[in-house]
Design an enzyme around this catalytic site. Structure first.
Site, PDB file in Angstrom:
ATOM      1  CB  CYS A 152      -0.907   0.015   1.220  1.00  0.00           C
ATOM      2  SG  CYS A 152      -2.062  -1.350   1.251  1.00  0.00           S
ATOM      3  CG  HIS A 202      -2.525   3.583   3.434  1.00  0.00           C
ATOM      4  ND1 HIS A 202      -3.280   3.493   2.289  1.00  0.00           N
ATOM      5  CD2 HIS A 202      -2.484   2.326   3.963  1.00  0.00           C
ATOM      6  CE1 HIS A 202      -3.675   2.241   2.138  1.00  0.00           C
ATOM      7  NE2 HIS A 202      -3.207   1.515   3.138  1.00  0.00           N
ATOM      8  CG  ASN A 204      -6.558  -0.261   2.516  1.00  0.00           C
ATOM      9  OD1 ASN A 204      -6.005   0.320   1.586  1.00  0.00           O
ATOM     10  ND2 ASN A 204      -5.900  -0.945   3.428  1.00  0.00           N
TER      11      ASN A 204
HETATM   12  O1  UT7 Z   1      -3.070  -1.110   3.872  1.00  0.00           O
HETATM   13  C1  UT7 Z   1      -2.616  -1.933   4.874  1.00  0.00           C
HETATM   14  C2  UT7 Z   1      -3.623  -2.992   4.999  1.00  0.00           C
HETATM   15  N1  UT7 Z   1      -4.048  -3.447   6.258  1.00  0.00           N
HETATM   16  C3  UT7 Z   1      -4.376  -2.730   7.346  1.00  0.00           C
HETATM   17  O2  UT7 Z   1      -4.213  -1.559   7.467  1.00  0.00           O
HETATM   18  C4  UT7 Z   1      -5.016  -3.488   8.448  1.00  0.00           C
HETATM   19  C5  UT7 Z   1      -4.616  -3.057   9.809  1.00  0.00           C
HETATM   20  N2  UT7 Z   1      -5.432  -3.712  10.804  1.00  0.00           N
HETATM   21  C6  UT7 Z   1      -6.710  -3.334  11.060  1.00  0.00           C
HETATM   22  O3  UT7 Z   1      -7.201  -2.376  10.484  1.00  0.00           O
HETATM   23  C7  UT7 Z   1      -7.477  -4.081  12.111  1.00  0.00           C
HETATM   24  O4  UT7 Z   1      -6.627  -4.995  12.752  1.00  0.00           O
HETATM   25  C8  UT7 Z   1      -8.718  -4.835  11.553  1.00  0.00           C
HETATM   26  C9  UT7 Z   1      -9.777  -3.829  11.163  1.00  0.00           C
HETATM   27  C10 UT7 Z   1      -8.299  -5.695  10.376  1.00  0.00           C
HETATM   28  C11 UT7 Z   1      -9.308  -5.733  12.627  1.00  0.00           C
HETATM   29  O5  UT7 Z   1      -9.602  -5.004  13.811  1.00  0.00           O
HETATM   30  P1  UT7 Z   1      -9.161  -5.581  15.216  1.00  0.00           P
HETATM   31  O6  UT7 Z   1      -9.697  -4.666  16.223  1.00  0.00           O
HETATM   32  O7  UT7 Z   1      -7.669  -5.769  15.173  1.00  0.00           O
HETATM   33  O8  UT7 Z   1      -9.938  -6.941  15.279  1.00  0.00           O
HETATM   34  P2  UT7 Z   1      -9.349  -8.422  15.422  1.00  0.00           P
HETATM   35  O9  UT7 Z   1      -8.710  -8.874  14.174  1.00  0.00           O
HETATM   36  O10 UT7 Z   1      -8.565  -8.478  16.675  1.00  0.00           O
HETATM   37  O11 UT7 Z   1     -10.687  -9.236  15.611  1.00  0.00           O
HETATM   38  C12 UT7 Z   1     -11.544  -9.014  16.736  1.00  0.00           C
HETATM   39  C13 UT7 Z   1     -12.741  -9.932  16.624  1.00  0.00           C
HETATM   40  C14 UT7 Z   1     -12.380 -11.369  16.335  1.00  0.00           C
HETATM   41  O12 UT7 Z   1     -13.261 -12.199  17.055  1.00  0.00           O
HETATM   42  P3  UT7 Z   1     -12.774 -12.952  18.385  1.00  0.00           P
HETATM   43  O13 UT7 Z   1     -11.614 -13.797  17.940  1.00  0.00           O
HETATM   44  O14 UT7 Z   1     -12.349 -11.864  19.316  1.00  0.00           O
HETATM   45  O15 UT7 Z   1     -13.997 -13.712  18.803  1.00  0.00           O
HETATM   46  C15 UT7 Z   1     -12.648 -11.531  14.866  1.00  0.00           C
HETATM   47  O16 UT7 Z   1     -12.970 -12.852  14.500  1.00  0.00           O
HETATM   48  O17 UT7 Z   1     -13.574  -9.513  15.529  1.00  0.00           O
HETATM   49  C16 UT7 Z   1     -13.830 -10.621  14.671  1.00  0.00           C
HETATM   50  N3  UT7 Z   1     -13.944 -10.132  13.314  1.00  0.00           N
HETATM   51  C17 UT7 Z   1     -15.111  -9.717  12.771  1.00  0.00           C
HETATM   52  N4  UT7 Z   1     -16.355  -9.644  13.260  1.00  0.00           N
HETATM   53  C18 UT7 Z   1     -17.320  -9.157  12.450  1.00  0.00           C
HETATM   54  C19 UT7 Z   1     -12.969  -9.992  12.388  1.00  0.00           C
HETATM   55  N5  UT7 Z   1     -13.472  -9.485  11.252  1.00  0.00           N
HETATM   56  C20 UT7 Z   1     -14.796  -9.309  11.462  1.00  0.00           C
HETATM   57  C21 UT7 Z   1     -15.840  -8.804  10.667  1.00  0.00           C
HETATM   58  N6  UT7 Z   1     -17.069  -8.754  11.205  1.00  0.00           N
HETATM   59  N7  UT7 Z   1     -15.639  -8.374   9.405  1.00  0.00           N
END
Ligand code: UT7
Length: 336
Positions: A117, A257, A287
């Site tokens: 990115c 970004h 994104n």
């Molecule tokens: O350009 C560079 C590209 N990437 C990025 O910039 C990504 C950077 N990271 C992020 O933006 C965040 O880490 C995310 C938005 C991807 C995720 O947010 P988070 O607060 O880090 O959530 P997490 O991955 O820790 O997941 C928390 C919970 C999980 O459930 P459990 O294990 O706590 O029960 C996930 O399974 O949220 C769940 N989850 C969802 N729930 C509903 C993950 N994706 C989803 C979803 N809808 N789409």
């Protein structure tokens, strides 16, 4: 003959996003997610999706054409085209060559650049060297993606975050006192597995097995990328400013970004920049990877949010892992 006195800046800007809008509500019918989760965790409300017929170059072509029109420059006056993308039309030839052909940029060299990115800032910084050295005068730098084609629409951890789009700038010489002040490029390859598309390359060539294992889709460890992003966006920007005797107080406008609202807020807090000085478009486009900065910048320019002589800071992070910062003294080419 190198000429150290040449300053390089932006002389035109254009963008394009496909018509089709995919809202969070619609995503609720595709994967196990909710508008509330996506909004709270990322700030994204909707994203654009390319049609089955549209490849990355189709988006890039329109953005590039608009940037040339904005700069009042003819395609045959362009010396070089660099396309930063993670979703090229093909492995080869380069998407930049397809753009060159479409535009009729008959005198231009063309190549793609891959830096996750962060690709747009890497490409901008690379292009700038050609102008500063006196080698070239007009360079198109394009960030373009059709990420909807490489995300796994069954993986709720990734498919809700990305969108399609393209942004382009025309770089060229600007008067003394304007243009690129500094660019800083960083990488940490030890984080290569945190964001990747593992299949289809020489490590895991495409095969029936690689397809069955879904290795041709984007994979991401969101939490790890998040930590890297907060570090690089905040500390990386402060470091880059310091290197040219500036501090965050000198920043008039910030174009980060567009990956996650929370990452942008954390960076803004570290930099002590108020939200009205920050370009935000992720709520409407998600994104868009390499396209996010030029698309957000274009919107801010059209809304007259950036004034002549403003210190503009762009910062990005992404697969690689990579990060980069560019600091520009804005040249208001539109009012000359
Ligand atoms: O350009 C560079 C590209 N990437 C990025 O910039 C990504 C950077 N990271 C992020 O933006 C965040 O880490 C995310 C938005 C991807 C995720 O947010 P988070 O607060 O880090 O959530 P997490 O991955 O820790 O997941 C928390 C919970 C999980 O459930 P459990 O294990 O706590 O029960 C996930 O399974 O949220 C769940 N989850 C969802 N729930 C509903 C993950 N994706 C989803 C979803 N809808 N789409």
């Amino acid at each position: 003959m190198p000429n150290k006195c040449i300053r390089v800046g932006i002389l035109g800007i254009g963008s394009y996003a496909p018509d089709k809008i995919l809202t969070n509500k619609e995503l609720e019918t595709i994967v196990d997610t909710s508008d509330q989760w996506i909004t709270e965790r990322s700030g994204i409300k909707e994203r654009r999706i390319a049609s089955p017929e549209q490849a990355t170059s189709d988006l890039a072509n329109i953005a590039a054409k608009r940037a040339l029109e904005d700069a009042n420059v003819l395609p045959e006056e362009v010396d070089l085209i660099i396309v930063a993308t993670n979703t090229p039309d093909y492995f080869f030839p380069a998407t930049a060559c397809i753009v060159q052909d479409y535009l009729g940029a008959s005198k231009a060299g063309a190549f793609d650049l891959l830096a996750g990115c962060t690709g747009f800032i890497y490409a901008l910084s690379t292009a700038a060297q050609f102008v500063i050295s006196g080698t070239y005068k007009r360079i198109l730098v394009i960030g373009a993606e059709t990420l909807s084609k490489v995300v796994d629409w069954e993986d709720r951890k990734t498919c809700v975050l990305f969108g399609d789009g393209a942004g382009a700038v025309l770089l060229g010489p600007v008067p003394e006192g304007y243009g690129l002040v500094h660019s800083k490029l960083g990488s940490d390859g030890s984080g290569k597995d945190f964001l990747s598309m593992p299949g289809g390359g020489s490590r895991i060539p495409s095969s029936k097995e690689s397809i069955e294992n879904k290795q041709h889709f984007l994979k991401m460890n969101g939490r790890e990328v998040f930590k890297f992003a907060v570090r690089s966006c905040g500390d990386g920007t402060i470091e880059a400013l310091k290197e040219v005797g500036m501090s965050s107080e000198d920043v008039d406008f910030f174009v980060p970004h567009q990956a996650n609202d929370r990452i942008i807020r954390a960076a803004a807090k570290k930099l002590n920049i108020s939200f009205d000085k920050i370009a935000i478009n992720l709520d409407r486009f998600g994104n868009t990877s390499t396209a996010s900065i030029p698309m957000a910048l274009e919107e801010a320019v059209r809304q007259n949010k950036i004034k002549d002589g403003d210190n503009l800071v762009m910062t990005a992070f992404g697969a690689g892992l990579t990060w980069a910062v560019a600091i520009l003294k804005w040249y208001d080419y539109r009012n000359r």
